[in-house]
Design an enzyme around this catalytic site. Structure first.
Site, short mmCIF file in Angstrom:
data_model
loop_
_atom_site.label_atom_id
_atom_site.label_comp_id
_atom_site.label_asym_id
_atom_site.label_seq_id
_atom_site.Cartn_x
_atom_site.Cartn_y
_atom_site.Cartn_z
N GLY A 144 0.11 1.73 -4.93
CA GLY A 144 -1.26 1.69 -5.43
C GLY A 144 -2.16 0.72 -4.69
N GLY A 195 -5.37 3.62 4.66
CA GLY A 195 -4.01 3.95 5.10
C GLY A 195 -3.38 4.94 4.13
N HIS A 196 -3.46 4.63 2.83
CA HIS A 196 -2.93 5.55 1.82
C HIS A 196 -3.67 6.89 1.87
CE1 HIS A 196 -2.19 1.52 -0.24
NE2 HIS A 196 -0.98 2.03 -0.18
N LYS A 232 2.85 2.02 9.74
CA LYS A 232 2.61 0.59 9.54
C LYS A 232 3.91 -0.10 9.15
CE LYS A 232 0.79 -3.14 7.32
NZ LYS A 232 1.05 -3.07 5.90
N GLN A 246 10.67 0.42 7.34
CA GLN A 246 10.83 1.25 6.14
C GLN A 246 10.99 2.72 6.53
OE1 GLN A 246 8.57 0.80 2.29
NE2 GLN A 246 7.29 2.35 3.25
N VAL A 270 -3.14 2.75 10.18
CA VAL A 270 -4.60 2.69 10.09
C VAL A 270 -5.05 1.22 10.03
CG1 VAL A 270 -6.65 3.44 8.83
CG2 VAL A 270 -4.61 4.89 8.87
N SER A 288 -2.62 -3.52 1.18
CA SER A 288 -3.12 -3.95 -0.14
C SER A 288 -3.13 -5.47 -0.20
CB SER A 288 -2.23 -3.38 -1.24
OG SER A 288 -2.13 -1.97 -1.10
N ARG A 289 -2.21 -6.12 0.51
CA ARG A 289 -2.10 -7.58 0.47
C ARG A 289 -3.22 -8.28 1.24
NH1 ARG A 289 3.82 -6.44 0.43
NH2 ARG A 289 4.62 -7.33 -1.51
P1 AMP Z 1 2.38 0.67 -0.07
O1 AMP Z 1 1.48 1.07 -1.19
O2 AMP Z 1 1.93 -0.55 0.67
O3 AMP Z 1 3.84 0.63 -0.48
O4 AMP Z 1 2.28 1.82 1.02
C1 AMP Z 1 2.48 3.17 0.67
C2 AMP Z 1 2.53 4.01 1.93
O5 AMP Z 1 1.32 3.83 2.65
C3 AMP Z 1 3.67 3.62 2.88
O6 AMP Z 1 4.22 4.78 3.46
C4 AMP Z 1 2.97 2.77 3.91
O7 AMP Z 1 3.60 2.80 5.18
C5 AMP Z 1 1.62 3.47 3.97
N1 AMP Z 1 0.63 2.53 4.50
C6 AMP Z 1 0.30 1.31 4.02
N2 AMP Z 1 -0.60 0.71 4.82
C7 AMP Z 1 -0.84 1.58 5.84
C8 AMP Z 1 -1.67 1.56 7.01
N3 AMP Z 1 -2.45 0.52 7.29
N4 AMP Z 1 -1.66 2.63 7.82
C9 AMP Z 1 -0.86 3.70 7.55
N5 AMP Z 1 -0.06 3.79 6.48
C10 AMP Z 1 -0.05 2.75 5.63
#
Ligand code: AMP
Length: 299
Positions: free
Chosen positions: A31, A36-37, A149, A153, A176, A186-187
């Site tokens: 969330g 990116g999301h 990113k 993972q 992104v 998000s951080r």
């Molecule tokens: P998170 O909510 O941070 O666990 O991320 C959920 C998904 O979004 C994961 O597959 C991340 O790799 C992807 N994600 C997070 N930040 C980025 C970004 N800057 N660019 C591309 N994908 C992202």
């Protein structure tokens, strides 16, 4: 878009679509959406008939003393963004539904999880692998979209899908960045203006490495040490690691060949940030990939 909390409802919804010949796309997230999301959601929207986005701040992937309690959340904003991106199902399970009392099973991926982020977050990837396996089991056969990113993972998820013969096709999506170059996360919400400026040393170090690779440098240790030196010179940034690894195995390499990743992690203020440069060397040439700049941002 509908929001579902119940695991059985999500499974039925996905089964119905597949029964009528449709394809299901899953975007697992924690969330607090950013571009990116949203880029993952848009990619799924193009390829799949039913797009499911899960929002679950997974407690098992946070270690003691990490930011589980303070992790940024915005359920209403997320719902609006997912709806606007054309998502069909927002899956927001509760912690009790995902981890009922008595749960005793975890998924552990050997080796890939002990390096890089796994070295400073020893239980992190067990949490990731377990929750992702559970999501795949709930949603069933699907395309699953992950951002590059989180390069480690992505490697861990690809490995576990292969090892467990899961009926899931993993799709890696471009990293992104914000307009200033900072990888969206998000951080990033934890950073004040000064910390944010300091954090840009990460992308500068990766850009510098990309230039060096294009200028012919293939010695992984030279590239790694340049990145370490650049990031180490920024007093507000505490480097956790800068390593050049094989993209698939996450093992350190000494020469850049095939698909490699220069992966970095650092703590800036309260935020632990990660970033990477993908490098592909083939007989026909070299490609470096720092990702793309976001088109629009959260208002
Ligand atoms: P998170 O909510 O941070 O666990 O991320 C959920 C998904 O979004 C994961 O597959 C991340 O790799 C992807 N994600 C997070 N930040 C980025 C970004 N800057 N660019 C591309 N994908 C992202």
């Amino acid at each position: 878009m509908i929001t579902l909390h119940d695991l059985g409802d999500v499974r039925r919804c996905c089964d119905d679509v597949r029964r009528s010949g449709g394809r299901v796309g899953l975007v697992p997230t924690m969330g607090f959406f950013h571009e990116g999301h949203r880029s993952l959601m848009r990619t799924a929207r193009v390829a799949d008939d039913l797009v499911v986005v899960s929002v679950f701040v997974n407690p098992t992937q946070f270690g003691p003393g990490e930011d589980l309690g303070g992790y940024p959340r915005d359920p209403d904003g997320d719902a609006a963004m997912a709806d606007a991106a054309g998502v069909d199902v927002l899956f927001a399970p509760g912690v009790e539904a995902m981890y009922p009392d008595g749960a005793r099973t975890t998924v552990h991926v050997e080796r890939l999880t002990s390096r890089l982020c796994g070295a400073s977050r020893p239980t992190h990837f067990d949490g990731v692998a377990t929750v992702v396996t559970k999501l795949f089991s709930i949603v069933g056969p699907c395309h699953a979209y992950f951002g590059r990113k989180d390069a480690q993972q992505l490697a861990v998820v690809r490995r576990l899908v292969d090892d467990l013969n899961l009926p899931v096709e993993v799709v890696g999506c471009p990293l992104v960045r914000d307009a200033d170059g900072l990888a969206l996360s998000s951080r990033n919400a934890y950073l004040d203006e000064t910390e944010r400026r300091a954090a840009l040393v990460l992308v500068r170090a990766l850009r510098d490495a990309a230039h060096a690779v294009h200028a012919g440098e293939r010695d992984a240790l030279v590239l790694r040490d340049r990145a370490r030196a650049m990031i180490g010179a920024e007093p507000a940034v505490r480097l956790d690691y800068a390593e050049l690894v094989d993209a698939r195995t996450v093992e350190p390499i000494t020469r850049v060949d095939g698909a490699a990743v220069l992966a970095v992690a650092a703590v800036v203020g309260r935020a632990r940030l990660i970033d990477n440069l993908a490098i592909t060397v083939t007989p026909s040439g070299v490609e470096t990939d720092l990702g793309a700049v976001a088109e629009e941002q959260r208002a």
